[in-house]
Design a protein around this motif. Structure first.
Motif: not given
Length: 199
Positions: A25-32
């Motif tokens: 998710l936005p802000g995540g380590a591998l954001a989509v």
């Protein structure tokens, strides 16, 4: 977009929610990009499936800390969805039915898997339940959704791809569009999670 299908869930159907985890998710380590936008329609449809007594499956990356897909081990991605961490948890808003089955994937350090069917019992469980058609949404269109849909089709299942509940990484511009075209060419039909939930 072609192969649009007015989908109404019924007997023989299952819902597969692909990797709606914090790290994607936005802000995540591998954001989509806009990955959080898939949560609301999937919640609605999962609730509808539960109401109808139909099976819901939720796949997740569940990696060890030294997973082969991570850059430190020569893989293409930053560390993400390490088992037991907050990043690997499902999105806070993703309220899964109590009956939902969680499918953990890529749990061994030396092997990767982009499909919910690869190295799991998902296919066996669907067969045991008499599932003939799967509704698929989640993250990301050009990786785990693509591979899960491809394996479902190869296994003889009909697939309704939930166009309003997928988002792409687009590492290379256009990857998501190419993945969508490939799934449709392979026989997937497109539907809407929101419409299916209201059907």
């Amino acid at each position: 977009m072609t192969n649009v299908f007015p989908s109404r869930p019924g007997v023989g159907d299952a819902l597969i929610i692909v990797d709606v985890q914090n790290d994607f998710l936005p802000g995540g380590a591998l954001a989509v990009p806009e990955g959080d936008r898939v949560v609301a329609p999937l919640i609605q449809l999962a609730a509808r499936f539960a109401e109808l007594g139909l099976p819901v499956f939720a796949t997740r990356d569940w990696h060890p800390q030294d997973h082969c897909s991570f850059a430190a081990q020569g893989g293409p991605w930053p560390p993400h969805c390490v088992a037991g961490t907050e990043g690997a948890a499902f999105a806070p808003g993703l309220r899964l039915p109590e009956t939902a089955v969680v499918v953990s994937r890529a749990t061994e350090a030396a092997s990767d898997a982009y499909s919910g069917f690869q190295g799991t019992t998902l296919g066996v469980q669907l067969a045991q339940l008499g599932v003939k058609r799967v509704f698929v949404g989640g993250l990301a269109t050009d990786y785990c959704v693509l591979n899960t849909v491809s394996d479902a089709l190869a296994g003889g299942l009909e697939v309704v791809l939930l166009a309003d509940a997928i988002r792409a990484v687009d590492v290379n511009p256009g990857d998501g569009d190419r993945a969508l075209a490939a799934m449709l060419a392979a026989g997937a039909l497109t539907g809407s999670a929101t419409q299916a939930a209201a059907a």
